[in-house]
Motif scaffolding. Structure first.
Motif, PDB file in Angstrom:
ATOM      1  N   CYS A  98       1.680  -5.659  11.011  1.00  0.00           N
ATOM      2  CA  CYS A  98       1.430  -4.236  10.780  1.00  0.00           C
ATOM      3  C   CYS A  98       2.575  -3.449  11.418  1.00  0.00           C
ATOM      4  O   CYS A  98       2.772  -3.516  12.631  1.00  0.00           O
ATOM      5  N   PRO A  99       3.370  -2.726  10.649  1.00  0.00           N
ATOM      6  CA  PRO A  99       4.499  -1.992  11.217  1.00  0.00           C
ATOM      7  C   PRO A  99       4.057  -1.035  12.313  1.00  0.00           C
ATOM      8  O   PRO A  99       2.991  -0.415  12.235  1.00  0.00           O
ATOM      9  N   LEU A 157      -1.310  -7.210   7.090  1.00  0.00           N
ATOM     10  CA  LEU A 157      -1.289  -8.501   6.406  1.00  0.00           C
ATOM     11  C   LEU A 157      -1.600  -9.578   7.423  1.00  0.00           C
ATOM     12  O   LEU A 157      -0.945  -9.655   8.472  1.00  0.00           O
ATOM     13  N   GLY A 158      -2.600 -10.409   7.146  1.00  0.00           N
ATOM     14  CA  GLY A 158      -2.926 -11.517   8.034  1.00  0.00           C
ATOM     15  C   GLY A 158      -1.954 -12.668   7.838  1.00  0.00           C
ATOM     16  O   GLY A 158      -1.755 -13.130   6.712  1.00  0.00           O
ATOM     17  N   ALA A 202      -9.327   0.326  10.741  1.00  0.00           N
ATOM     18  CA  ALA A 202      -8.292   1.040   9.995  1.00  0.00           C
ATOM     19  C   ALA A 202      -6.978   0.277  10.022  1.00  0.00           C
ATOM     20  O   ALA A 202      -6.260   0.232   9.013  1.00  0.00           O
ATOM     21  N   VAL A 203      -6.654  -0.331  11.169  1.00  0.00           N
ATOM     22  CA  VAL A 203      -5.420  -1.110  11.271  1.00  0.00           C
ATOM     23  C   VAL A 203      -5.473  -2.322  10.356  1.00  0.00           C
ATOM     24  O   VAL A 203      -4.515  -2.630   9.633  1.00  0.00           O
ATOM     25  N   PRO A 256       6.816 -11.665   6.790  1.00  0.00           N
ATOM     26  CA  PRO A 256       6.151 -10.883   5.738  1.00  0.00           C
ATOM     27  C   PRO A 256       5.519  -9.623   6.310  1.00  0.00           C
ATOM     28  O   PRO A 256       4.945  -9.633   7.402  1.00  0.00           O
ATOM     29  N   MET A 257       5.644  -8.540   5.553  1.00  0.00           N
ATOM     30  CA  MET A 257       5.018  -7.268   5.861  1.00  0.00           C
ATOM     31  C   MET A 257       4.004  -6.971   4.756  1.00  0.00           C
ATOM     32  O   MET A 257       3.982  -7.658   3.731  1.00  0.00           O
ATOM     33  N   PRO A 258       3.151  -5.980   4.939  1.00  0.00           N
ATOM     34  CA  PRO A 258       2.139  -5.718   3.908  1.00  0.00           C
ATOM     35  C   PRO A 258       2.707  -5.484   2.511  1.00  0.00           C
ATOM     36  O   PRO A 258       2.063  -5.835   1.517  1.00  0.00           O
ATOM     37  N   ASP A 259       3.914  -4.916   2.408  1.00  0.00           N
ATOM     38  CA  ASP A 259       4.442  -4.605   1.075  1.00  0.00           C
ATOM     39  C   ASP A 259       5.892  -5.028   0.883  1.00  0.00           C
ATOM     40  O   ASP A 259       6.523  -4.641  -0.109  1.00  0.00           O
TER      41      ASP A 259
END
Length: 555
Positions: free
Chosen positions: A118-119, A86-87, A80-81, A229-232
């Protein structure tokens, strides 16, 4: 769930006290939730209280290293994580005259070689879902205002919107962050210093030409600019001279100005969050005071560079959980609980030193430091082997407890991990059945795992030793211990009866075990946290039995 060997235990009460758990955890961050999940996997009743009425949508912690991902897999939340992460591929560092250094983040020999962005808020959300699914109790808007230790329990004073109440717990664990009330009320010191600079961070929508799967660090005379960088979106961090003003901010203009100077082609399209913070380096004087424990930021805080804080806190909880589970079952006593601090505090002390060196070197504006920094990074860019070793250390794969009183062994000069080391993963094939499994997946079952490894060419005495050992352990320790047998090559006919007993039988078809552990006949005892508790040649099975008897001696 409750494992079969554990007796049913209801939450107990005392006159005038609310029903309470065996373990009361203060703080619903990643550390507290990890501890709660791992206790529930052992069947231990626990409750988490959190003073905030709702989770915060923002968080400073982002990175999840290789070792932490292994622990999240054992908690049952990694898939789930990863879906919401984002890798990261690399870290790029730039100086006054351009690019200085690139560190590849996917070069580790590990099941999960990439660093994940991942925040913390996402990590907390998924851990909380898992904790509740396992029957844990999570109360928000509840604050710990005091506690008192008795001979066999702790009485905690709690306050919520309905007023104050008391509750009783066998153990109290403070996972309540840098300003820990548990630590303060226990009178435990939190020694260290505050860095001279203060920092601004902003989560932004960013339009620029640099790779969205790499972290970028600009180390210049005017100050640093870190882009993660973060996922979004992107996280931007800058350091500023200390003006003693740490009041909340809503303006990202200082970050915008520095970004424009360092990368004129960049444009911030939207600002989602801005925060000002200072950096401390602090370590608690102790991790345990009788029935009260500290974990995570409650006992160590440091610079965010290197992404060590959240990862170290999760590892603290994973180490503490199995010891509390044993203690509450009557095994190990105070010596086992003491080993939590003996193992984890040196890890934090070393981590603080390394992160402190990294931070001071990265944020210094002194000309001689900047010159030395650039020379060092250019040299390191030509040393890929050394860079990989540094990455492995940052990933926490090399964390060990070799000096712990809770590990032992013989034959340590042979190949394979030493007692106290993390046990490397290995993919194995089920003997005489279909299917494969990896050693690290066994951590989903939070018991000890004994691997009986036969030599490549076993003889009759080896078979006799194995059957005798299995017979003894199935009778005396099957509740606390899972048994595994690993062979190389074809499955010996002499072991056919073993596949019908309480032993998991494996073949090293892919050669993973041989590469990591060698070819000798050996006994490998994996602790519930994935570290090697005991190793010895197969012929020393009596020593193993004595060590297990001391481990599970009831006080």
């Amino acid at each position: 769930m409750r494992w079969p060997w554990q007796a049913e235990q209801d939450e107990h009460t005392a006159p005038g006290l609310a029903p309470v758990p065996e373990v009361l955890i203060v703080g619903a961050g990643p550390t507290g939730l990890t501890l709660g999940i791992r206790l529930r996997q052992q069947g231990v009743a626990c409750r988490i209280i959190e003073r905030l009425p709702a989770p915060l949508p923002w968080s400073r912690a982002l990175g999840l290293h290789a070792r932490t991902q292994e622990l999240l897999a054992a908690l049952g939340v990694l898939d789930a994580v990863r879906e919401r992460s984002l890798g990261l591929q690399a870290v790029n560092v730039y100086g006054e005259r351009g690019h200085l250094f690139r560190l590849d983040l996917d070069a580790l020999d590990a099941p999960y070689p990439q660093v994940l962005s991942c925040p913390q808020a996402t990590v907390e959300e998924l851990l909380a879902e898992r904790f509740l699914a396992l029957g844990g109790v999570l109360e928000r808007g509840v604050e710990l205002t005091g506690f008192q230790q008795q001979a066999d329990h702790v009485v905690a004073l709690l306050r919520d919107e309905n007023g104050e109440r008391r509750c009783l717990a066998s153990v109290l664990v403070g996972c309540d962050g840098a300003g820990s009330q548990v630590r303060q009320q226990a009178g435990i010191s939190f020694d260290g210093v505050r860095y001279a600079d203060h920092f601004l961070l902003a989560d932004v929508a960013l339009d620029w030409p640099l790779s969205p799967s790499c972290t970028h660090g600009f180390l210049r005379a005017e100050g640093a600019l870190i882009a993660i960088p973060m996922p979004d979106r992107w996280r931007l961090i800058i350091n500023l001279a200390d003006d003693e003003d740490l009041s909340p901010v809503t303006d990202a203009m200082p970050i915008q100005q520095r970004l424009e100077r360092y990368m004129p082609a960049a444009r911030i399209d939207a600002v989602h969050w801005v925060s000002r913070f200072s950096i401390h380096r602090r370590l608690a004087g102790r991790y345990r005071l009788n029935r009260v424990f500290l974990a995570g930021d409650a006992c160590h805080i440091q610079s965010p560079l290197g992404a060590q804080g959240m990862n170290t806190g999760i590892a603290d909880a994973f180490n503490l959980a199995w010891k509390l589970g044993h203690y509450l079952q009557g095994w190990g006593g105070g010596r086992l609980l003491d080993s939590y601090e003996q193992e984890r505090r040196p890890v934090a002390a070393q981590m603080l030193q390394q992160v402190d060196l990294l931070s001071r070197g990265s944020f210094s504006r002194a000309a001689w430091v900047r010159q030395g920094r650039e020379l060092t990074l250019r040299w390191l860019s030509r040393q890929p082997a050394l860079a990989r070793r540094l990455l492995r250390r940052a990933s926490q794969l090399d964390v060990h407890y070799r000096q712990s009183p809770q590990v032992s062994g013989r034959g340590n000069q042979r190949p394979g991990p030493k007692p106290g080391d993390r046990m490397p993963d290995a993919l194995l094939v089920r003997a005489r059945h279909s299917g494969e499994d990896a050693l690290h997946r066994w951590l989903l079952d939070p018991r000890w795992h004994l691997v009986i490894q036969l030599p490549q060419q076993p003889d009759h005495p080896d078979f006799l030793t194995l059957y005798a050992l299995v017979s003894r352990l199935v009778e005396s320790a099957s509740a606390q211990l899972r048994l595994h047998c690993v062979v190389s090559g074809r499955w010996p006919a002499a072991l056919n009866d073993l596949t019908t007993s309480d032993v998991q039988c494996w073949q090293d078809t892919h050669g993973h075990w041989l590469r990591q552990y060698g070819e000798q006949g050996q006994l490998w005892l994996m602790r519930p946290d994935g570290h090697l508790g005991f190793r010895a040649p197969l012929t020393d099975s009596d020593q193993l039995l004595l060590w297990l008897a001391r481990l599970w001696q009831r006080d």
